[in-house]
Every structure is written in structure tokens, then in C-alpha cells.
Design a protein around this motif. Structure first.
Motif, PDB file in Angstrom:
ATOM      1  N   PHE A  39      18.265  -2.594  15.655  1.00 51.97           N
ATOM      2  CA  PHE A  39      19.269  -3.171  16.253  1.00 51.97           C
ATOM      3  C   PHE A  39      19.295  -4.565  15.774  1.00 51.97           C
ATOM      4  CE2 PHE A  39      21.498  -5.436  19.519  1.00 51.97           C
ATOM      5  CZ  PHE A  39      22.985  -4.928  19.449  1.00 51.97           C
ATOM      6  N   SER A  40      18.080  -5.034  16.041  1.00 53.97           N
ATOM      7  CA  SER A  40      18.038  -6.659  15.935  1.00 53.97           C
ATOM      8  C   SER A  40      18.141  -6.916  14.382  1.00 53.97           C
ATOM      9  CB  SER A  40      16.536  -6.940  16.281  1.00 53.97           C
ATOM     10  OG  SER A  40      16.297  -8.253  15.949  1.00 53.97           O
ATOM     11  N   ALA A  41      17.618  -5.842  13.438  1.00 56.83           N
ATOM     12  CA  ALA A  41      17.793  -6.145  12.014  1.00 56.83           C
ATOM     13  C   ALA A  41      19.169  -5.930  11.437  1.00 56.83           C
ATOM     14  CB  ALA A  41      16.584  -5.144  11.449  1.00 56.83           C
ATOM     15  N   SER A  42      19.872  -5.073  12.149  1.00 59.47           N
ATOM     16  CA  SER A  42      21.431  -4.662  11.724  1.00 59.47           C
ATOM     17  C   SER A  42      22.458  -5.892  11.776  1.00 59.47           C
ATOM     18  CB  SER A  42      21.873  -3.637  12.635  1.00 59.47           C
ATOM     19  OG  SER A  42      22.089  -4.341  14.087  1.00 59.47           O
ATOM     20  N   GLY A  43      22.089  -6.795  12.447  1.00 65.27           N
ATOM     21  CA  GLY A  43      23.104  -8.007  12.414  1.00 65.27           C
ATOM     22  C   GLY A  43      24.115  -7.837  13.364  1.00 65.27           C
ATOM     23  N   VAL A  44      24.213  -6.741  14.206  1.00 64.72           N
ATOM     24  CA  VAL A  44      25.291  -6.431  14.918  1.00 64.72           C
ATOM     25  C   VAL A  44      25.071  -7.355  16.173  1.00 64.72           C
ATOM     26  CG1 VAL A  44      26.378  -4.860  16.604  1.00 64.72           C
ATOM     27  CG2 VAL A  44      25.438  -4.070  14.480  1.00 64.72           C
ATOM     28  N   LYS A  45      26.323  -8.113  16.556  1.00 63.57           N
ATOM     29  CA  LYS A  45      26.052  -8.902  17.818  1.00 63.57           C
ATOM     30  C   LYS A  45      26.099  -8.426  18.958  1.00 63.57           C
ATOM     31  CE  LYS A  45      28.002 -12.712  15.142  1.00 63.57           C
ATOM     32  NZ  LYS A  45      29.148 -13.433  14.833  1.00 63.57           N
ATOM     33  N   LEU A  46      25.416  -8.634  20.045  1.00 64.27           N
ATOM     34  CA  LEU A  46      25.425  -8.123  21.280  1.00 64.27           C
ATOM     35  C   LEU A  46      26.849  -7.965  21.903  1.00 64.27           C
ATOM     36  CD1 LEU A  46      23.540  -6.615  23.232  1.00 64.27           C
ATOM     37  CD2 LEU A  46      23.364  -8.667  24.546  1.00 64.27           C
ATOM     38  N   ALA A  47      27.618  -9.001  21.623  1.00 64.92           N
ATOM     39  CA  ALA A  47      28.967  -9.246  22.341  1.00 64.92           C
ATOM     40  C   ALA A  47      30.013  -8.257  21.383  1.00 64.92           C
ATOM     41  CB  ALA A  47      29.497 -10.500  21.910  1.00 64.92           C
ATOM     42  N   ASP A  48      29.608  -7.540  20.144  1.00 65.51           N
ATOM     43  CA  ASP A  48      30.455  -6.479  19.711  1.00 65.51           C
ATOM     44  C   ASP A  48      29.850  -5.121  19.921  1.00 65.51           C
ATOM     45  OD1 ASP A  48      31.713  -8.703  18.228  1.00 65.51           O
ATOM     46  OD2 ASP A  48      30.146  -8.560  16.523  1.00 65.51           O
ATOM     47  N   PHE A  49      28.804  -5.154  20.651  1.00 66.48           N
ATOM     48  CA  PHE A  49      28.260  -4.004  20.966  1.00 66.48           C
ATOM     49  C   PHE A  49      29.206  -2.820  21.705  1.00 66.48           C
ATOM     50  CE2 PHE A  49      25.512  -1.491  24.145  1.00 66.48           C
ATOM     51  CZ  PHE A  49      25.180  -0.484  23.326  1.00 66.48           C
ATOM     52  N   PRO A  50      29.780  -3.184  22.608  1.00 65.29           N
ATOM     53  CA  PRO A  50      30.819  -2.346  23.545  1.00 65.29           C
ATOM     54  C   PRO A  50      31.706  -1.966  22.600  1.00 65.29           C
ATOM     55  CG  PRO A  50      30.366  -4.333  24.926  1.00 65.29           C
ATOM     56  CD  PRO A  50      29.595  -4.725  23.303  1.00 65.29           C
ATOM     57  N   GLU A  51      32.372  -2.678  21.576  1.00 67.64           N
ATOM     58  CA  GLU A  51      33.555  -2.027  20.683  1.00 67.64           C
ATOM     59  C   GLU A  51      32.926  -0.970  19.729  1.00 67.64           C
ATOM     60  OE1 GLU A  51      35.064  -5.631  19.390  1.00 67.64           O
ATOM     61  OE2 GLU A  51      35.400  -6.377  21.249  1.00 67.64           O
TER      62      GLU A  51
END
Length: 67
Positions: A39-51
Motif C-alpha cells: 500500500f505504501s509503495a503503491s502511491g495511493v493516498k490514504l484520502a483516496d482509499f475510500p473511493e
């Protein structure tokens, strides 16, 4: 099916340890650590996670190798 979303929820929202998450999800601590690392390496922001839907989240963390 993988418990990626639940692992992330327990880690970020509930602030559980990797050991507690592993016990709760019935998976190994190394699996929890691997999901968090990916998850950390994916570059996905935690704020974008629910979407992000489950399929997209899995593709981001476990990309298919190029053929």
C-alpha cells in the motif's frame, strides 16, 4: 478473497498493531506487513482509499506482470 481493505482499515482507522490485525483477520503477521508495504509503495493516498473499489485496490497492490 484478500482482506486488504480490512487490514488497512484496522491499521489506519483503529490503530491496531500488525499482530492484532493478523489475529483479527486470521492471517499471518507477515501478510499484514506485506499488504501495508505494498500500500505504501503503491502511491495511493490514504484520502483516496475510500473511493477505491476492492478490485482496483487489489490491482494497485498486486499488479499483473507484463506479458
Amino acid at each position: 478473497m484478500r482482506n486488504i481493505r480490512e487490514v488497512l482499515r484496522l491499521f489506519f482507522d483503529c490503530r491496531l498493531t500488525k499482530r492484532q490485525i493478523a489475529r483479527s483477520c486470521g492471517i499471518a503477521r507477515s501478510t499484514v506487513a506485506e499488504y501495508l508495504r505494498r500500500f505504501s509503495a503503491s502511491g495511493v493516498k490514504l484520502a483516496d482509499f475510500p473511493e477505491t473499489d476492492d478490485e482496483k485496490l487489489e490491482q494497485l497492490l498486486f499488479p499483473r506482470p507484463p506479458s
